[in-house]
Motif scaffolding. Structure first.
Motif, PDB file in Angstrom:
ATOM      1  N   VAL A 275      -4.454  -2.834 -14.798  1.00  0.00           N
ATOM      2  CA  VAL A 275      -5.212  -2.368 -15.970  1.00  0.00           C
ATOM      3  C   VAL A 275      -5.353  -0.857 -15.915  1.00  0.00           C
ATOM      4  CG1 VAL A 275      -7.493  -2.384 -17.051  1.00  0.00           C
ATOM      5  CG2 VAL A 275      -6.430  -4.531 -16.361  1.00  0.00           C
ATOM      6  N   ARG A 276      -5.660  -0.313 -14.761  1.00  0.00           N
ATOM      7  CA  ARG A 276      -5.814   1.144 -14.620  1.00  0.00           C
ATOM      8  C   ARG A 276      -4.477   1.864 -14.835  1.00  0.00           C
ATOM      9  NH1 ARG A 276      -8.933   5.229 -13.385  1.00  0.00           N
ATOM     10  NH2 ARG A 276      -8.303   6.727 -11.818  1.00  0.00           N
ATOM     11  N   ALA A 277      -3.372   1.204 -14.514  1.00  0.00           N
ATOM     12  CA  ALA A 277      -2.054   1.823 -14.626  1.00  0.00           C
ATOM     13  C   ALA A 277      -1.465   1.731 -16.033  1.00  0.00           C
ATOM     14  CB  ALA A 277      -1.100   1.201 -13.616  1.00  0.00           C
ATOM     15  N   LEU A 278      -2.167   1.091 -16.971  1.00  0.00           N
ATOM     16  CA  LEU A 278      -1.622   0.954 -18.330  1.00  0.00           C
ATOM     17  C   LEU A 278      -1.364   2.306 -18.987  1.00  0.00           C
ATOM     18  CD1 LEU A 278      -3.486  -2.114 -19.837  1.00  0.00           C
ATOM     19  CD2 LEU A 278      -1.070  -1.926 -19.230  1.00  0.00           C
ATOM     20  N   VAL A 279      -2.229   3.268 -18.712  1.00  0.00           N
ATOM     21  CA  VAL A 279      -2.009   4.628 -19.212  1.00  0.00           C
ATOM     22  C   VAL A 279      -1.602   5.469 -18.014  1.00  0.00           C
ATOM     23  CG1 VAL A 279      -3.069   6.622 -20.324  1.00  0.00           C
ATOM     24  CG2 VAL A 279      -3.742   4.322 -21.002  1.00  0.00           C
ATOM     25  N   SER A 280      -0.481   6.147 -18.138  1.00  0.00           N
ATOM     26  CA  SER A 280       0.023   6.917 -17.001  1.00  0.00           C
ATOM     27  C   SER A 280      -0.879   8.115 -16.705  1.00  0.00           C
ATOM     28  CB  SER A 280       1.445   7.408 -17.279  1.00  0.00           C
ATOM     29  OG  SER A 280       1.420   8.460 -18.224  1.00  0.00           O
ATOM     30  N   GLU A 281      -0.870   8.510 -15.457  1.00  0.00           N
ATOM     31  CA  GLU A 281      -1.677   9.656 -15.031  1.00  0.00           C
ATOM     32  C   GLU A 281      -1.241  10.927 -15.768  1.00  0.00           C
ATOM     33  OE1 GLU A 281      -4.889  11.163 -13.257  1.00  0.00           O
ATOM     34  OE2 GLU A 281      -4.261   9.077 -13.124  1.00  0.00           O
ATOM     35  N   ARG A 282       0.044  11.068 -16.011  1.00  0.00           N
ATOM     36  CA  ARG A 282       0.554  12.237 -16.736  1.00  0.00           C
ATOM     37  C   ARG A 282      -0.013  12.287 -18.150  1.00  0.00           C
ATOM     38  NH1 ARG A 282       6.732  12.512 -16.894  1.00  0.00           N
ATOM     39  NH2 ARG A 282       6.365  12.783 -14.686  1.00  0.00           N
ATOM     40  N   GLU A 283      -0.018  11.136 -18.819  1.00  0.00           N
ATOM     41  CA  GLU A 283      -0.545  11.085 -20.190  1.00  0.00           C
ATOM     42  C   GLU A 283      -2.037  11.415 -20.204  1.00  0.00           C
ATOM     43  OE1 GLU A 283      -0.959   7.918 -23.892  1.00  0.00           O
ATOM     44  OE2 GLU A 283       0.292   7.406 -22.171  1.00  0.00           O
ATOM     45  N   ARG A 284      -2.780  10.874 -19.245  1.00  0.00           N
ATOM     46  CA  ARG A 284      -4.211  11.190 -19.151  1.00  0.00           C
ATOM     47  C   ARG A 284      -4.428  12.680 -18.944  1.00  0.00           C
ATOM     48  NH1 ARG A 284      -5.624   6.830 -14.730  1.00  0.00           N
ATOM     49  NH2 ARG A 284      -4.787   5.063 -15.826  1.00  0.00           N
ATOM     50  N   ASN A 285      -3.641  13.274 -18.058  1.00  0.00           N
ATOM     51  CA  ASN A 285      -3.787  14.708 -17.790  1.00  0.00           C
ATOM     52  C   ASN A 285      -3.467  15.541 -19.016  1.00  0.00           C
ATOM     53  OD1 ASN A 285      -4.664  14.473 -15.156  1.00  0.00           O
ATOM     54  ND2 ASN A 285      -2.597  14.527 -14.313  1.00  0.00           N
ATOM     55  N   VAL A 286      -2.434  15.168 -19.756  1.00  0.00           N
ATOM     56  CA  VAL A 286      -2.095  15.906 -20.972  1.00  0.00           C
ATOM     57  C   VAL A 286      -3.271  15.872 -21.945  1.00  0.00           C
ATOM     58  CG1 VAL A 286      -0.636  15.886 -23.044  1.00  0.00           C
ATOM     59  CG2 VAL A 286       0.400  15.681 -20.780  1.00  0.00           C
ATOM     60  N   HIS A 287      -3.850  14.707 -22.142  1.00  0.00           N
ATOM     61  CA  HIS A 287      -4.986  14.589 -23.066  1.00  0.00           C
ATOM     62  C   HIS A 287      -6.167  15.431 -22.597  1.00  0.00           C
ATOM     63  CE1 HIS A 287      -3.467  10.404 -24.514  1.00  0.00           C
ATOM     64  NE2 HIS A 287      -2.753  11.396 -25.002  1.00  0.00           N
ATOM     65  N   ARG A 288      -6.474  15.346 -21.311  1.00  0.00           N
ATOM     66  CA  ARG A 288      -7.613  16.087 -20.769  1.00  0.00           C
ATOM     67  C   ARG A 288      -7.434  17.591 -20.924  1.00  0.00           C
ATOM     68  NH1 ARG A 288      -7.962  11.852 -16.926  1.00  0.00           N
ATOM     69  NH2 ARG A 288      -6.400  12.713 -15.550  1.00  0.00           N
ATOM     70  N   TYR A 289      -6.252  18.078 -20.569  1.00  0.00           N
ATOM     71  CA  TYR A 289      -6.060  19.526 -20.566  1.00  0.00           C
ATOM     72  C   TYR A 289      -5.828  20.097 -21.965  1.00  0.00           C
ATOM     73  CZ  TYR A 289      -6.476  19.429 -15.598  1.00  0.00           C
ATOM     74  OH  TYR A 289      -6.980  19.266 -14.333  1.00  0.00           O
ATOM     75  N   VAL A 290      -5.316  19.295 -22.870  1.00  0.00           N
ATOM     76  CA  VAL A 290      -5.223  19.749 -24.261  1.00  0.00           C
ATOM     77  C   VAL A 290      -6.636  19.919 -24.826  1.00  0.00           C
ATOM     78  CG1 VAL A 290      -4.570  19.005 -26.596  1.00  0.00           C
ATOM     79  CG2 VAL A 290      -2.902  18.912 -24.754  1.00  0.00           C
ATOM     80  N   LEU A 291      -7.514  18.959 -24.561  1.00  0.00           N
ATOM     81  CA  LEU A 291      -8.899  19.091 -25.013  1.00  0.00           C
ATOM     82  C   LEU A 291      -9.583  20.293 -24.377  1.00  0.00           C
ATOM     83  CD1 LEU A 291     -10.382  15.494 -25.256  1.00  0.00           C
ATOM     84  CD2 LEU A 291     -10.211  17.200 -27.052  1.00  0.00           C
ATOM     85  N   LEU A 292      -9.382  20.482 -23.085  1.00  0.00           N
ATOM     86  CA  LEU A 292      -9.970  21.631 -22.405  1.00  0.00           C
ATOM     87  C   LEU A 292      -9.460  22.933 -23.022  1.00  0.00           C
ATOM     88  CD1 LEU A 292     -11.714  22.773 -20.104  1.00  0.00           C
ATOM     89  CD2 LEU A 292      -9.672  22.657 -18.646  1.00  0.00           C
ATOM     90  N   PHE A 293      -8.171  22.996 -23.299  1.00  0.00           N
ATOM     91  CA  PHE A 293      -7.595  24.185 -23.923  1.00  0.00           C
ATOM     92  C   PHE A 293      -8.246  24.461 -25.282  1.00  0.00           C
ATOM     93  CE2 PHE A 293      -4.500  25.821 -27.017  1.00  0.00           C
ATOM     94  CZ  PHE A 293      -4.269  27.077 -26.481  1.00  0.00           C
ATOM     95  N   PHE A 294      -8.411  23.421 -26.097  1.00  0.00           N
ATOM     96  CA  PHE A 294      -9.028  23.621 -27.409  1.00  0.00           C
ATOM     97  C   PHE A 294     -10.499  24.007 -27.292  1.00  0.00           C
ATOM     98  CE2 PHE A 294      -5.371  21.227 -29.218  1.00  0.00           C
ATOM     99  CZ  PHE A 294      -4.952  22.232 -30.071  1.00  0.00           C
ATOM    100  N   MET A 295     -11.192  23.481 -26.302  1.00  0.00           N
ATOM    101  CA  MET A 295     -12.588  23.889 -26.090  1.00  0.00           C
ATOM    102  C   MET A 295     -12.660  25.372 -25.737  1.00  0.00           C
ATOM    103  SD  MET A 295     -14.245  20.815 -23.888  1.00  0.00           S
ATOM    104  CE  MET A 295     -14.772  19.298 -24.615  1.00  0.00           C
TER     105      MET A 295
END
Length: 160
Positions: A121-141
């Motif tokens: 269940v935890r592996a359904l979303v890849s770590e790379r995809e999670r990181n992209v989402h996190r850092y895109v949001l951080l960049f926009f903030m």
């Protein structure tokens, strides 16, 4: 392709392999997992509160700067405060991001001790995809804060 990977992972889970931890250790791991999730949620909330609070302070500084006379210490202080506010807010956002990353590392370690179903269940979303989402949001903030500061300075520039 992602759908095929998901289906193959589901097929592998036909035989769920339980955690090898004893009952008390398993309960302890679940509590650590819950605490890490709560810490991540809190840090995210703090990030958004920092962004919204900073933007609100820029508006307040704009009002104060607009009513202050050019060349007064108050006017110069408004500009100085806006620059310090930007740096502090961006620093805070980055600190909250690092905190979240530390908690995610704990989650990853805990998940390796849980059942294969929990791991899947935890592996359904890849770590790379999670990181992209996190850092895109951080960049926009961070960009929002920099742009708000620039907008404040442009707004007050006729008085400079």
């Amino acid at each position: 392709m992602a759908k095929a990977e998901t289906e193959s992972k589901i097929a592998e889970l036909e035989a769920v392999v339980a955690s090898e931890l004893d009952e008390l250790t398993h309960a302890e791991m679940l509590e650590f997992y819950r605490a890490s999730n709560e810490a991540i949620r809190f840090a995210k909330h703090q990030q958004w509160a920092t962004l919204v609070g900073s933007l609100g302070l820029f508006v307040l500084l704009g009002v104060i700067g607009n009513h202050a006379y050019k060349g007064t210490i108050l006017f110069k202080l408004v500009i100085l405060i806006s620059l310090v506010l930007s740096a502090g807010a961006i620093y805070s956002l980055v600190i909250y991001q690092f905190w979240q990353n530390s908690e995610r590392e704990k989650l990853a370690l805990i998940t390796t001790r849980l059942s294969n179903l929990a791991q899947a269940v935890r592996a359904l979303v890849s770590e790379r995809e999670r990181n992209v989402h996190r850092y895109v949001l951080l960049f926009f903030m961070m960009t929002s804060i920099v742009l708000a500061n620039a907008l404040l300075i442009v707004y007050l520039s006729p008085k400079l």
